[in-house]
Design a protein around this motif. Structure first.
Motif, PDB file in Angstrom:
ATOM      1  N   GLU A  84       0.715  -1.274  -0.011  1.00  9.46           N
ATOM      2  CA  GLU A  84      -0.031   0.061  -0.035  1.00  9.46           C
ATOM      3  C   GLU A  84       0.766   1.217   0.093  1.00  9.46           C
ATOM      4  OE1 GLU A  84      -3.349   2.141   2.991  1.00  9.46           O
ATOM      5  OE2 GLU A  84      -2.629   0.038   3.184  1.00  9.46           O
ATOM      6  N   HIS A  85       1.974   1.104   0.640  1.00 11.15           N
ATOM      7  CA  HIS A  85       2.848   2.265   0.896  1.00 11.15           C
ATOM      8  C   HIS A  85       4.139   2.369   0.096  1.00 11.15           C
ATOM      9  CE1 HIS A  85       0.190   3.868   3.897  1.00 11.15           C
ATOM     10  NE2 HIS A  85       0.382   2.621   4.554  1.00 11.15           N
ATOM     11  N   GLY A  86       4.234   1.516  -1.054  1.00  8.02           N
ATOM     12  CA  GLY A  86       5.280   1.597  -2.059  1.00  8.02           C
ATOM     13  C   GLY A  86       6.657   1.134  -1.312  1.00  8.02           C
ATOM     14  N   LEU A  87       6.781   0.145  -0.708  1.00  7.33           N
ATOM     15  CA  LEU A  87       7.778  -0.117   0.146  1.00  7.33           C
ATOM     16  C   LEU A  87       8.298  -1.610  -0.057  1.00  7.33           C
ATOM     17  CD1 LEU A  87       6.670   1.067   3.462  1.00  7.33           C
ATOM     18  CD2 LEU A  87       8.836   1.836   2.437  1.00  7.33           C
ATOM     19  N   LYS A  88       9.499  -1.763  -0.256  1.00  6.20           N
ATOM     20  CA  LYS A  88      10.092  -3.101  -0.326  1.00  6.20           C
ATOM     21  C   LYS A  88      10.330  -3.781   1.186  1.00  6.20           C
ATOM     22  CE  LYS A  88       9.695  -3.120  -4.829  1.00  6.20           C
ATOM     23  NZ  LYS A  88       9.016  -3.858  -5.636  1.00  6.20           N
ATOM     24  N   LEU A  89      10.331  -4.870   1.148  1.00  8.29           N
ATOM     25  CA  LEU A  89      10.619  -5.830   2.487  1.00  8.29           C
ATOM     26  C   LEU A  89      11.585  -6.828   2.370  1.00  8.29           C
ATOM     27  CD1 LEU A  89      10.074  -5.911   5.761  1.00  8.29           C
ATOM     28  CD2 LEU A  89       8.110  -7.701   5.023  1.00  8.29           C
ATOM     29  N   ALA A  90      12.822  -6.570   3.150  1.00  6.12           N
ATOM     30  CA  ALA A  90      13.864  -7.497   3.277  1.00  6.12           C
ATOM     31  C   ALA A  90      13.843  -7.857   4.973  1.00  6.12           C
ATOM     32  CB  ALA A  90      15.320  -6.972   2.808  1.00  6.12           C
ATOM     33  N   PRO A  91      13.244  -8.784   5.329  1.00  7.14           N
ATOM     34  CA  PRO A  91      13.033  -9.001   6.791  1.00  7.14           C
ATOM     35  C   PRO A  91      14.274  -9.608   7.286  1.00  7.14           C
ATOM     36  CG  PRO A  91      11.667 -10.603   5.341  1.00  7.14           C
ATOM     37  CD  PRO A  91      12.104  -9.610   4.423  1.00  7.14           C
ATOM     38  N   LEU A 253      21.367  13.020   2.751  1.00  3.51           N
ATOM     39  CA  LEU A 253      22.580  12.439   2.307  1.00  3.51           C
ATOM     40  C   LEU A 253      22.284  11.632   1.018  1.00  3.51           C
ATOM     41  CD1 LEU A 253      25.526  11.851   3.415  1.00  3.51           C
ATOM     42  CD2 LEU A 253      24.791   9.942   4.480  1.00  3.51           C
ATOM     43  N   VAL A 254      21.337  10.864   1.082  1.00  3.84           N
ATOM     44  CA  VAL A 254      20.894  10.196  -0.135  1.00  3.84           C
ATOM     45  C   VAL A 254      20.721  11.248  -1.471  1.00  3.84           C
ATOM     46  CG1 VAL A 254      19.055   8.759  -1.621  1.00  3.84           C
ATOM     47  CG2 VAL A 254      19.776   8.447   0.824  1.00  3.84           C
ATOM     48  N   VAL A 255      20.183  12.353  -1.166  1.00  4.88           N
ATOM     49  CA  VAL A 255      19.975  13.327  -2.295  1.00  4.88           C
ATOM     50  C   VAL A 255      21.315  14.080  -2.612  1.00  4.88           C
ATOM     51  CG1 VAL A 255      19.025  15.791  -2.522  1.00  4.88           C
ATOM     52  CG2 VAL A 255      17.826  13.901  -1.668  1.00  4.88           C
ATOM     53  N   GLU A 256      22.140  14.101  -1.638  1.00  9.75           N
ATOM     54  CA  GLU A 256      23.740  14.572  -1.971  1.00  9.75           C
ATOM     55  C   GLU A 256      24.314  13.851  -2.783  1.00  9.75           C
ATOM     56  OE1 GLU A 256      27.513  15.637   0.356  1.00  9.75           O
ATOM     57  OE2 GLU A 256      25.638  16.377   1.344  1.00  9.75           O
ATOM     58  N   PHE A 257      24.289  12.384  -2.602  1.00 10.51           N
ATOM     59  CA  PHE A 257      25.147  11.345  -3.335  1.00 10.51           C
ATOM     60  C   PHE A 257      24.527  11.378  -4.738  1.00 10.51           C
ATOM     61  CE2 PHE A 257      26.461   8.481   0.661  1.00 10.51           C
ATOM     62  CZ  PHE A 257      27.414   9.878   0.945  1.00 10.51           C
ATOM     63  N   THR A 287       9.356   7.244   1.611  1.00  8.68           N
ATOM     64  CA  THR A 287       8.519   7.329   0.509  1.00  8.68           C
ATOM     65  C   THR A 287       7.781   8.831   0.096  1.00  8.68           C
ATOM     66  OG1 THR A 287       6.673   7.059   1.894  1.00  8.68           O
ATOM     67  CG2 THR A 287       7.617   5.080   1.113  1.00  8.68           C
ATOM     68  N   ARG A 288       8.526   9.830   0.886  1.00  2.75           N
ATOM     69  CA  ARG A 288       8.264  11.015   0.251  1.00  2.75           C
ATOM     70  C   ARG A 288       8.910  11.441  -0.975  1.00  2.75           C
ATOM     71  NH1 ARG A 288       9.791  13.071   5.730  1.00  2.75           N
ATOM     72  NH2 ARG A 288      11.719  14.279   4.809  1.00  2.75           N
ATOM     73  N   PRO A 289       8.431  12.219  -2.041  1.00  8.63           N
ATOM     74  CA  PRO A 289       9.081  12.265  -3.243  1.00  8.63           C
ATOM     75  C   PRO A 289      10.518  12.690  -3.119  1.00  8.63           C
ATOM     76  CG  PRO A 289       6.790  13.449  -3.131  1.00  8.63           C
ATOM     77  CD  PRO A 289       7.277  13.119  -1.769  1.00  8.63           C
ATOM     78  N   TRP A 290      11.150  11.849  -4.111  1.00  6.60           N
ATOM     79  CA  TRP A 290      12.759  12.109  -4.307  1.00  6.60           C
ATOM     80  C   TRP A 290      12.722  13.059  -5.333  1.00  6.60           C
ATOM     81  CZ3 TRP A 290      16.200  10.451  -0.863  1.00  6.60           C
ATOM     82  CH2 TRP A 290      15.612   9.494   0.322  1.00  6.60           C
ATOM     83  N   PRO A 291      14.035  13.555  -5.733  1.00  2.00           N
ATOM     84  CA  PRO A 291      14.212  14.191  -6.731  1.00  2.00           C
ATOM     85  C   PRO A 291      14.109  13.412  -8.132  1.00  2.00           C
ATOM     86  CG  PRO A 291      15.945  14.711  -5.262  1.00  2.00           C
ATOM     87  CD  PRO A 291      15.268  13.584  -4.458  1.00  2.00           C
ATOM     88  N   GLU A 292      13.608  14.356  -9.219  1.00  2.00           N
ATOM     89  CA  GLU A 292      13.365  13.612 -10.409  1.00  2.00           C
ATOM     90  C   GLU A 292      14.710  12.861 -10.907  1.00  2.00           C
ATOM     91  OE1 GLU A 292      11.838  14.533 -14.758  1.00  2.00           O
ATOM     92  OE2 GLU A 292      11.741  16.223 -13.146  1.00  2.00           O
ATOM     93  N   VAL A 296      14.904   5.852  -6.396  1.00  2.22           N
ATOM     94  CA  VAL A 296      15.145   5.199  -5.092  1.00  2.22           C
ATOM     95  C   VAL A 296      14.200   4.078  -4.994  1.00  2.22           C
ATOM     96  CG1 VAL A 296      14.683   5.647  -2.682  1.00  2.22           C
ATOM     97  CG2 VAL A 296      15.863   7.128  -3.894  1.00  2.22           C
ATOM     98  N   VAL A 297      14.806   2.946  -4.399  1.00  2.00           N
ATOM     99  CA  VAL A 297      13.846   1.813  -3.919  1.00  2.00           C
ATOM    100  C   VAL A 297      14.015   1.717  -2.486  1.00  2.00           C
ATOM    101  CG1 VAL A 297      13.600  -0.924  -3.762  1.00  2.00           C
ATOM    102  CG2 VAL A 297      14.463   0.570  -6.131  1.00  2.00           C
TER     103      VAL A 297
END
Length: 445
Positions: A84-91, A253-257, A287-292, A296-297
């Motif tokens: 529902e929230h657009g997430l992947k799960l790696a338990p 940090l993700v955006v900067e990289f 899950t907030r919008p990331w730069p175009e 991101v996964v």
């Protein structure tokens, strides 16, 4: 790359189901505590074919059981919420170290399975787990040499691990160069917090690690990881706010990289956090919008949801309290119960039972007495506060009685806290549907 896995014959959904199925061919014997002596010499499959009843098949206490309906409910609840929230799960597989349960998680849509040690990794690979997120630094040359051989031998094996220091990057590159494998190792820069566990402590340190990984031909920078559970340990407003602050830095940090061009050649950028206590906040942040142009996964690593508990996660899990994102109105259900027999009642207000530190968790709360089964075979619910576990010895539980009617020979069923430190004490665990044992789960700690 850690996000590129292909199905192949015998390995649907990222695990070798034939190897998992073969666990039913293992012979039951003295190695497995609690198992009925009359089952010794039979295979797990043969024993289950008899449709054994928990209290009639000859099991001896103490005995840990898992409730199949609760497990299935938790699997469906988490899978639906992530979808529902657009997430992947790696338990995180360390919770159970049970390939049968890994398979269930993968069948319910898990993106992969998380590991933390080389020994865990070897177990996963023995059962053909195809996508593994190694949520730790890996600097041991022997472990890296083994990993390199696994990667070269299986082009469908997808793996990534963490780096948080220049020295760690140097050691990884040296070991992989010496081994001479052909595949790169995918790396996530781990961003930590002061006083926490691993992870670069500052943004500048994380930048330096990213640059070092990007400069090494044997490594490939594929994302950023973190663990918000080291920021706080309760659900007070100030703690939740501190976690939000950490996740904001993490996102930046993700955006900067990305702006630095580190991810330009990638189809997917792995951004991973999320234990079992604050994954609602992680989901909100990731899950907030990331730069175009930044693909991101977002990957959660929550593992405690599968079995839930009657203590630590009952209080802290987002599905046990008010959480940030809508959905999953039905909370997780505790799937663990341990049965122990009253062996002694030397004082009117004290009973001693056949379980101790070798059988149950005690690091995040003591077992919770819930039901009692008397000599008549009837199971009665214990009134709240009518008794409590006041202490544990190696093989004894001290049950203080303040109104509960229990007698020597009765069986008491307890709820447990913190599954990670329960299952590591058991190698073969009955799964029950009511009183019927419908499966036996094998663990490999």
């Amino acid at each position: 790359m850690c996000n590129a896995v292909h199905r192949r014959q015998g390995v649907p959904e990222g695990i070798n189901t034939g190897t998992v199925r073969a666990l039913r061919d293992e012979t039951i014997d003295w190695r497995f505590k609690g198992m009925p002596a009359n089952a010794f010499g039979t295979t797990a499959g043969e024993f289950l074919a008899q449709r054994p009843q928990l209290f009639e098949a000859g099991f001896v206490g103490p005995l840990l059981t898992l409730d199949t309906a609760a497990v299935e409910h938790n699997l469906r609840t988490m899978a639906a919420w992530c979808d529902e929230h657009g997430l992947k799960l790696a338990p995180h597989g360390k919770t159970t170290m049970a390939p049968q349960l890994f398979q269930r998680q993968l069948e319910h849509g898990a993106w992969g399975i998380t590991a933390a040690t080389t020994s865990q990794l070897r177990v996963y690979r023995a059962f053909g787990v195809q996508r593994i997120l190694f949520a730790n630094e890996l600097v041991d040359p022997q472990g890296l040499a083994w990993l390199s051989r696994e990667l070269d031998a299986d082009p469908d094996f997808s793996f990534c691990c963490y780096a948080d220091s220049l020295r760690g990057v140097e050691l990884m590159a040296a070991a992989l160069t010496e081994h001479g494998g052909t595949r790169q190792v995918d790396v996530l820069v781990e961003f930590g917090v002061a006083g926490g566990r691993t992870g670069a402590r500052t943004v500048s340190q994380a930048r330096a690690v990213a640059a070092a990984v990007a400069a090494e031909p044997r490594l490939r920078l594929v994302g950023v990881s973190g663990y918000e559970g080291e920021v706080a340990h309760d659900v007070e407003t100030s703690s939740l706010s501190a976690i939000d602050g950490y996740l904001d830095e993490f996102r930046a940090l993700v955006v900067e990289f990305g702006e630095a061009g580190y991810f330009d050649q990638l189809d997917e950028v792995i951004v991973s956090a999320g234990g079992s206590a604050y994954f609602d906040q992680v989901a909100e942040a990731l899950t907030r919008p990331w730069p175009e142009g930044l693909p991101v996964v977002p990957v959660l690593r929550s593992g405690g949801y599968l079995l839930h508990d009657d203590g630590f996660y009952r209080v802290r899990s987002p599905f046990g309290r008010e959480h940030r994102l809508a959905g999953a109105e039905s909370p997780f259900r505790p799937a663990m119960r341990i049965w122990a027999q009253v062996m002694s009642q030397p004082e009117a207000d004290l009973a001693l039972l056949t379980m101790g530190r070798r059988d149950v968790s005690f690091d995040q709360g003591l077992p919770e007495p819930q039901v009692v089964r008397g000599s008549d075979g009837e199971i009665r619910t214990l009134v709240a506060d009518s008794c409590h576990v006041s202490g544990l010895a190696d093989q004894h539980a001290f049950l203080t009685l303040t109104g509960a009617d229990v007698r020597v020979g009765d069986w008491v069923g307890f709820g447990l806290s913190h599954p990670c430190t329960v299952l590591d004490k058991w190698t073969l665990i009955p799964v029950v549907e009511g009183d019927e044992v419908v499966d036996l789960v094998r663990t490999y700690f």
